[in-house]
Design a protein around this motif. Structure first.
Motif, PDB file in Angstrom:
ATOM      1  N   ASN A 104       9.638  18.782   1.247  1.00 41.60           N
ATOM      2  CA  ASN A 104      10.551  18.849   2.381  1.00 41.60           C
ATOM      3  C   ASN A 104      10.197  17.910   3.530  1.00 41.60           C
ATOM      4  N   SER A 105       8.983  17.905   3.968  1.00 42.33           N
ATOM      5  CA  SER A 105       8.578  17.055   5.089  1.00 42.33           C
ATOM      6  C   SER A 105       7.474  16.094   4.683  1.00 42.33           C
ATOM      7  N   VAL A 106       7.536  15.624   3.451  1.00 44.27           N
ATOM      8  CA  VAL A 106       6.520  14.706   2.924  1.00 44.27           C
ATOM      9  C   VAL A 106       7.210  13.554   2.190  1.00 44.27           C
ATOM     10  N   PHE A 107       6.845  12.334   2.570  1.00 41.12           N
ATOM     11  CA  PHE A 107       7.400  11.141   1.949  1.00 41.12           C
ATOM     12  C   PHE A 107       6.282  10.253   1.447  1.00 41.12           C
ATOM     13  N   GLU A 108       6.514   9.617   0.299  1.00 41.72           N
ATOM     14  CA  GLU A 108       5.627   8.580  -0.204  1.00 41.72           C
ATOM     15  C   GLU A 108       6.363   7.253  -0.028  1.00 41.72           C
ATOM     16  N   CYS A 109       5.710   6.329   0.680  1.00 42.92           N
ATOM     17  CA  CYS A 109       6.351   5.058   1.001  1.00 42.92           C
ATOM     18  C   CYS A 109       5.460   3.902   0.573  1.00 42.92           C
ATOM     19  N   LEU A 110       6.017   2.964  -0.142  1.00 36.33           N
ATOM     20  CA  LEU A 110       5.315   1.752  -0.538  1.00 36.33           C
ATOM     21  C   LEU A 110       5.645   0.697   0.522  1.00 36.33           C
ATOM     22  N   LEU A 111       4.667   0.385   1.377  1.00 38.88           N
ATOM     23  CA  LEU A 111       4.902  -0.454   2.550  1.00 38.88           C
ATOM     24  C   LEU A 111       3.873  -1.565   2.647  1.00 38.88           C
ATOM     25  N   ASP A 112       4.267  -2.662   3.288  1.00 41.21           N
ATOM     26  CA  ASP A 112       3.266  -3.639   3.693  1.00 41.21           C
ATOM     27  C   ASP A 112       2.866  -3.294   5.137  1.00 41.21           C
ATOM     28  N   ALA A 113       1.896  -3.998   5.674  1.00 45.36           N
ATOM     29  CA  ALA A 113       1.363  -3.652   7.002  1.00 45.36           C
ATOM     30  C   ALA A 113       2.436  -3.726   8.085  1.00 45.36           C
ATOM     31  N   ALA A 114       3.293  -4.733   8.040  1.00 49.40           N
ATOM     32  CA  ALA A 114       4.340  -4.886   9.057  1.00 49.40           C
ATOM     33  C   ALA A 114       5.355  -3.752   8.983  1.00 49.40           C
ATOM     34  N   GLN A 115       5.768  -3.403   7.762  1.00 47.26           N
ATOM     35  CA  GLN A 115       6.713  -2.292   7.598  1.00 47.26           C
ATOM     36  C   GLN A 115       6.110  -0.991   8.100  1.00 47.26           C
ATOM     37  N   CYS A 116       4.831  -0.795   7.830  1.00 51.17           N
ATOM     38  CA  CYS A 116       4.158   0.429   8.251  1.00 51.17           C
ATOM     39  C   CYS A 116       4.138   0.537   9.775  1.00 51.17           C
ATOM     40  N   MET A 134       0.844  -1.177   0.000  1.00 52.65           N
ATOM     41  CA  MET A 134       0.000   0.000   0.000  1.00 52.65           C
ATOM     42  C   MET A 134       0.891   1.243   0.000  1.00 52.65           C
ATOM     43  N   LEU A 135       0.377   2.308  -0.590  1.00 55.39           N
ATOM     44  CA  LEU A 135       1.118   3.560  -0.583  1.00 55.39           C
ATOM     45  C   LEU A 135       0.692   4.365   0.632  1.00 55.39           C
ATOM     46  N   VAL A 136       1.673   4.809   1.398  1.00 50.92           N
ATOM     47  CA  VAL A 136       1.430   5.621   2.594  1.00 50.92           C
ATOM     48  C   VAL A 136       2.167   6.934   2.414  1.00 50.92           C
ATOM     49  N   VAL A 137       1.452   8.038   2.612  1.00 51.50           N
ATOM     50  CA  VAL A 137       2.076   9.359   2.597  1.00 51.50           C
ATOM     51  C   VAL A 137       2.315   9.744   4.048  1.00 51.50           C
ATOM     52  N   ILE A 138       3.556  10.087   4.360  1.00 51.35           N
ATOM     53  CA  ILE A 138       3.931  10.470   5.719  1.00 51.35           C
ATOM     54  C   ILE A 138       4.349  11.924   5.705  1.00 51.35           C
ATOM     55  N   THR A 139       3.736  12.704   6.582  1.00 56.90           N
ATOM     56  CA  THR A 139       4.108  14.109   6.734  1.00 56.90           C
ATOM     57  C   THR A 139       4.489  14.339   8.185  1.00 56.90           C
ATOM     58  N   TYR A 140       5.361  15.300   8.396  1.00 58.32           N
ATOM     59  CA  TYR A 140       5.754  15.597   9.773  1.00 58.32           C
ATOM     60  C   TYR A 140       6.058  17.073   9.922  1.00 58.32           C
ATOM     61  N   ASP A 141       5.866  17.527  11.132  1.00 58.43           N
ATOM     62  CA  ASP A 141       6.181  18.895  11.513  1.00 58.43           C
ATOM     63  C   ASP A 141       6.912  18.802  12.842  1.00 58.43           C
ATOM     64  N   VAL A 142       8.177  19.142  12.843  1.00 56.99           N
ATOM     65  CA  VAL A 142       9.006  19.021  14.035  1.00 56.99           C
ATOM     66  C   VAL A 142       9.409  20.421  14.487  1.00 56.99           C
ATOM     67  N   ASN A 143       9.225  20.694  15.763  1.00 57.87           N
ATOM     68  CA  ASN A 143       9.606  21.977  16.338  1.00 57.87           C
ATOM     69  C   ASN A 143      11.132  22.042  16.384  1.00 57.87           C
ATOM     70  N   THR A 144      11.715  22.991  15.651  1.00 51.81           N
ATOM     71  CA  THR A 144      13.182  23.082  15.543  1.00 51.81           C
ATOM     72  C   THR A 144      13.741  24.327  16.229  1.00 51.81           C
ATOM     73  N   GLU A 145      13.068  24.786  17.268  1.00 59.53           N
ATOM     74  CA  GLU A 145      13.540  25.971  17.981  1.00 59.53           C
ATOM     75  C   GLU A 145      14.821  25.719  18.770  1.00 59.53           C
TER      76      GLU A 145
END
Length: 96
Positions: free
Chosen positions: A36-48, A1-12
């Motif tokens: 920049n903070s967005v990844f597309e990952c092709l993963l199976d359930a265990a990898q996810c 399955m394709l999973v899009v992962i986004t993140y926002d990390v406080n870098t102060e």
């Protein structure tokens, strides 16, 4: 399955900048950076589940945010791309 992962990390502070680098490094191991903070990952359930656990152990729940979007196996119909960066197909081989 394709999973899009986004993140926002406080870098102060330095710890936040370190978390940002660690999260990005983990995501690179599983998928393709599309912004920049967005990844597309092709993963199976265990990898996810494994990747979720790794990222959640890195993030600071009080200051950072992670989002997982599950696009499934029919993702080609769910993604439209516009603009200068060429799209790619996650199942195609990557030449490095």
């Amino acid at each position: 399955m394709l999973v899009v992962i986004t993140y926002d990390v406080n870098t102060e502070d330095a710890a936040g900048r370190k978390r940002l680098r660690r999260i990005a490094k983990e995501c690179v191991n599983y998928g393709q950076r599309v912004q920049n903070s967005v990844f597309e990952c092709l993963l199976d359930a265990a990898q996810c589940r494994l990747l979720q656990a790794k990222l959640c152990s890195i993030m600071d729940e009080e200051r950072d945010s992670l989002r997982f979007y599950y696009l499934g196996k029919q993702y080609e119909k769910k993604i439209e791309h516009f603009g200068c960066k060429a799209g790619y197909r996650p199942e195609d081989p990557l030449i490095i």
